[in-house]
Enzyme design. Structure first.
Site, PDB file in Angstrom:
ATOM      1  N   ARG A  29     -13.580  16.330 -33.750  1.00 13.49           N
ATOM      2  CA  ARG A  29     -12.605  17.247 -32.763  1.00 13.49           C
ATOM      3  C   ARG A  29     -13.065  18.957 -33.205  1.00 13.49           C
ATOM      4  NH1 ARG A  29      -9.949  15.357 -28.156  1.00 13.49           N
ATOM      5  NH2 ARG A  29     -12.358  15.231 -27.787  1.00 13.49           N
ATOM      6  N   PHE A  57     -18.963  15.335 -26.129  1.00 10.78           N
ATOM      7  CA  PHE A  57     -18.108  14.686 -26.790  1.00 10.78           C
ATOM      8  C   PHE A  57     -18.242  13.236 -26.762  1.00 10.78           C
ATOM      9  CE2 PHE A  57     -13.791  13.567 -25.113  1.00 10.78           C
ATOM     10  CZ  PHE A  57     -14.127  15.011 -24.766  1.00 10.78           C
ATOM     11  N   LYS A  84      -0.159   8.939 -23.213  1.00  8.91           N
ATOM     12  CA  LYS A  84       0.140   8.408 -24.440  1.00  8.91           C
ATOM     13  C   LYS A  84       1.510   7.961 -24.777  1.00  8.91           C
ATOM     14  CE  LYS A  84      -3.480  11.035 -24.235  1.00  8.91           C
ATOM     15  NZ  LYS A  84      -4.669  10.970 -23.179  1.00  8.91           N
ATOM     16  N   PHE A 138      -7.690  23.012 -24.090  1.00  5.01           N
ATOM     17  CA  PHE A 138      -7.646  21.211 -24.729  1.00  5.01           C
ATOM     18  C   PHE A 138      -9.196  20.401 -23.211  1.00  5.01           C
ATOM     19  CE2 PHE A 138      -7.964  16.501 -23.057  1.00  5.01           C
ATOM     20  CZ  PHE A 138      -8.261  16.071 -24.482  1.00  5.01           C
ATOM     21  N   THR A 139      -9.825  19.888 -23.293  1.00  7.42           N
ATOM     22  CA  THR A 139     -11.220  19.249 -22.839  1.00  7.42           C
ATOM     23  C   THR A 139     -11.397  18.819 -21.745  1.00  7.42           C
ATOM     24  OG1 THR A 139     -11.205  16.473 -23.552  1.00  7.42           O
ATOM     25  CG2 THR A 139     -12.398  17.829 -25.130  1.00  7.42           C
ATOM     26  N   TYR A 155       0.768  -1.418  -0.050  1.00  9.28           N
ATOM     27  CA  TYR A 155       0.246   0.402  -0.201  1.00  9.28           C
ATOM     28  C   TYR A 155       0.902   1.224  -0.562  1.00  9.28           C
ATOM     29  CZ  TYR A 155      -4.053   3.102   0.922  1.00  9.28           C
ATOM     30  OH  TYR A 155      -4.740   3.925   0.920  1.00  9.28           O
ATOM     31  N   ASP A 193       1.218  20.637 -19.790  1.00  2.19           N
ATOM     32  CA  ASP A 193       0.893  19.976 -20.362  1.00  2.19           C
ATOM     33  C   ASP A 193       1.789  18.846 -21.114  1.00  2.19           C
ATOM     34  OD1 ASP A 193      -0.379  17.356 -21.251  1.00  2.19           O
ATOM     35  OD2 ASP A 193      -2.358  18.790 -21.345  1.00  2.19           O
TER      36      ASP A 193
HETATM   37  N1  PM9 Z   1      -6.207  12.886 -24.207  1.00  3.41           N
HETATM   38  C1  PM9 Z   1      -6.753  11.845 -26.875  1.00  3.41           C
HETATM   39  O1  PM9 Z   1      -7.429  10.956 -27.279  1.00  3.41           O
HETATM   40  C2  PM9 Z   1      -8.155  11.322 -23.832  1.00  3.41           C
HETATM   41  C3  PM9 Z   1      -8.774  11.396 -23.706  1.00  3.41           C
HETATM   42  S1  PM9 Z   1     -10.184  13.264 -24.709  1.00  3.41           S
HETATM   43  C4  PM9 Z   1     -10.896  11.854 -25.662  1.00  3.41           C
HETATM   44  O2  PM9 Z   1      -6.723  12.979 -26.787  1.00  3.41           O
HETATM   45  C5  PM9 Z   1      -3.559  16.282 -23.415  1.00  3.41           C
HETATM   46  C6  PM9 Z   1      -3.167  17.051 -24.021  1.00  3.41           C
HETATM   47  C7  PM9 Z   1      -4.400  14.841 -23.444  1.00  3.41           C
HETATM   48  C8  PM9 Z   1      -5.411  13.897 -22.489  1.00  3.41           C
HETATM   49  C9  PM9 Z   1      -6.551  13.132 -23.197  1.00  3.41           C
HETATM   50  C10 PM9 Z   1      -5.166  14.607 -21.045  1.00  3.41           C
HETATM   51  C11 PM9 Z   1      -6.346  13.578 -20.003  1.00  3.41           C
HETATM   52  C12 PM9 Z   1      -4.664  16.029 -20.538  1.00  3.41           C
HETATM   53  N2  PM9 Z   1      -4.327  16.532 -21.425  1.00  3.41           N
HETATM   54  O3  PM9 Z   1      -7.428  11.029 -20.683  1.00  3.41           O
HETATM   55  O4  PM9 Z   1      -7.527  11.503 -18.068  1.00  3.41           O
HETATM   56  O5  PM9 Z   1      -4.546  15.130 -24.745  1.00  3.41           O
HETATM   57  O6  PM9 Z   1      -4.919  10.094 -19.268  1.00  3.41           O
HETATM   58  O7  PM9 Z   1      -5.332  12.489 -20.115  1.00  3.41           O
HETATM   59  C13 PM9 Z   1      -7.052  12.072 -25.330  1.00  3.41           C
HETATM   60  P1  PM9 Z   1      -6.641  11.455 -20.019  1.00  3.41           P
END
Ligand code: PM9
Length: 486
Positions: free
Chosen positions: A411, A478, A287, A153-154, A101, A244
């Site tokens: 997008r 979306f 990513k 970004f979303t 843990y 980011d």
């Molecule tokens: N990005 C993408 O497909 C997955 C979620 S939206 C469909 O591009 C940036 C630049 C991203 C991102 C996720 C996140 C969030 C932060 N910054 O999905 O929570 O492209 O791991 O990261 C997606 P998490």
């Protein structure tokens, strides 16, 4: 179209970023072919479906590719997030997960990897990127403060807003034009930052939110000159710069390729230098870092770290696991080291460009120059007969699936969502459909199949009508919105 600049011209290229990327550079013409620096050890069978099956599946999914079952998908270009193929080393790392843990050995491996490759002092792991966004937003934003960023970004903007911040777009104007071929379309326009300080005062600005590369702008890079200038600007005004870092390794590739003085430098060195101009970063390791789950936030300030470490136990888990299993942290530590290998990143972006090169040859309209992680089709030019309210990019994603079972993502106006105060749609200039390439997953033959499907859909473009939205969720619409054909 220009040639790569030299001498004094190169300096203006770096400083003003008005230099265009020649198409031949986008395709690495004149160089030997790229090839993946790995071979395949295990395979996962794909499902091929017929048109009636896809029509049924698309209607059941409300014309939203997020609502399809993955077993109904042939080639999955929805996202590059969590979809990478891990290496044999990473899988071996999964077997040495220390599932204590507290104080897991794998946490310390991850901490060392982030310190080594990104250079930040203090690390807090999180289950994925948005977990990290939540922590940094709550820590660094006071309600009513502005958060300037190089395009929204979303999930990032939503966390900034939920912490009481007001997002302001300060990316250079070129980023909003899909036909503009400038080398660093992700750059922040410092003039826009100055105007914000002039209007509201420096203490009303929480921090600069710097994405590299810029996802919603088509994976466009930020130059080293721009981040250096930002550092100077931040120091002058006492404003922090947070990165980011989700695709910062891909950003380093473009600096190596395009920016004067970096051609002979290793990706790992460029990444570390880039991060050194920032105060900290959040990361979706799903990513660049080649893992299926994981993220982190890392900073240089002990006080900020203390606050993040306090908050992580509320939202994610103890500060030495942050919602992850020990084995996930091990895979992330190994993936981080693999991600900065020059051969890896050259092949990764080489594959994206291979697909883009085919589409360019056939005159398919897309975001130019080709960015890091995806091809972004320009739905406005693809379907000039559709208005933005007909959801052109969402329509194109549906048509691609119907044609061949290839899954892509909108997008544009759907992703942009609504202004929380006025309730109006945000209306982005960019209305794009993203063909996102997972890392180390598909072959060049898959890219040929994808390109042929895009071509077929392009040839049938004139008869296509749009969609109307029939269900809209409150947050990040979306993901779950539903549509019907007009
Ligand atoms: N990005 C993408 O497909 C997955 C979620 S939206 C469909 O591009 C940036 C630049 C991203 C991102 C996720 C996140 C969030 C932060 N910054 O999905 O929570 O492209 O791991 O990261 C997606 P998490």
């Amino acid at each position: 179209m220009g040639h790569p600049p030299t001498g004094a011209a190169a300096l203006s290229y770096v400083m003003t970023n008005k230099h265009e990327v020649p198409r031949t550079m986008g395709q690495q013409a004149g160089r030997r072919s790229w090839a993946e620096p790995w071979k395949i050890k295990m395979v996962e069978p794909l499902t091929m479906t017929d048109r009636p099956t896809r029509e049924r599946a698309m209607a059941e999914a409300g014309y939203n590719t997020f609502l399809l079952r993955s077993t109904d998908v042939y080639i999955d270009l929805l996202t590059d997030s969590g979809t990478s193929a891990m290496s044999d080393r990473q899988w071996a790392g999964m077997m040495v997960g220390d599932e204590a843990y507290a104080g897991s050995e794998n946490f310390y491996h991850l901490e060392t990897a982030i310190q080594t490759y990104y250079g930040y002092k203090y690390l807090v792991p999180t289950h994925q990127g948005r977990g990290a966004e939540n922590l940094i937003s709550r820590t660094e934003i006071k309600p009513g403060q502005y958060v300037p960023g190089n395009m929204y970004f979303t999930t990032t903007r939503l966390h900034q807003e939920m912490a009481g911040g007001i997002f302001v777009d300060v990316i250079c104007d070129e980023a909003h034009d899909p036909t503009n071929r400038n080398a660093f379309k992700g750059n922040v326009d410092l003039g826009k930052l100055d105007a914000l300080v002039k209007e509201h005062g420096a203490d009303k600005i929480a921090y600069v939110s710097l994405g590299a590369t810029v996802n919603m702008a088509g994976g466009q890079p930020v130059s080293m000159a721009n981040v250096k200038a930002l550092r100077t600007w931040g120091d002058k005004h006492g404003i922090k710069i947070y990165l980011d870092a989700t695709r910062a390794v891909e950003n380093a590739f473009f600096i190596q390729e395009r920016e004067t003085g970096y051609a002979g430098r290793k990706i790992a060195e460029i990444l570390k230098e880039f991060c050194s101009y920032t105060d900290g970063a959040w990361m979706s390791a799903k990513k660049d870092s080649l893992v299926n789950i994981g993220g982190w936030v890392a900073v240089n300030s002990w006080e900020v770290f203390e606050e993040l470490r306090n908050l992580v136990v509320v939202f994610e888990g103890l500060h030495t696991y942050g919602g992850l299993a020990g084995r996930d942290m091990e895979a992330m530590a190994i993936g981080t080291a693999e991600s900065v290998q020059d051969d890896h990143i050259r092949a990764r972006i080489g594959q994206v460009r291979y697909l883009g090169g085919l589409l360019e040859k056939w005159g398919v309209p897309m975001m130019e120059p080709i960015g890091g992680h995806a091809i972004f089709l320009d739905a406005r030019r693809f379907y000039p007969q559709l208005k933005q309210d007909d959801f052109a990019a969402q329509t194109l994603a549906a048509q691609l699936y119907l044609d061949s079972g290839i899954r892509t993502m909108e997008r544009g106006i759907v992703s942009a969502g609504r202004n929380a105060k006025t309730g109006d749609h945000y209306r982005p200039k960019l209305e794009l459909t993203r063909l996102t390439i997972p890392r180390r997953v598909y072959t060049q033959a898959h890219m040929d199949v994808v390109a042929e499907s895009v071509k077929a859909v392009y040839e049938q473009r004139e008869s296509v009508k749009g969609l109307k939205m029939v269900y809209e969720p409150k947050y990040l619409r979306f993901f779950q919105a539903r549509f019907e054909p007009l």
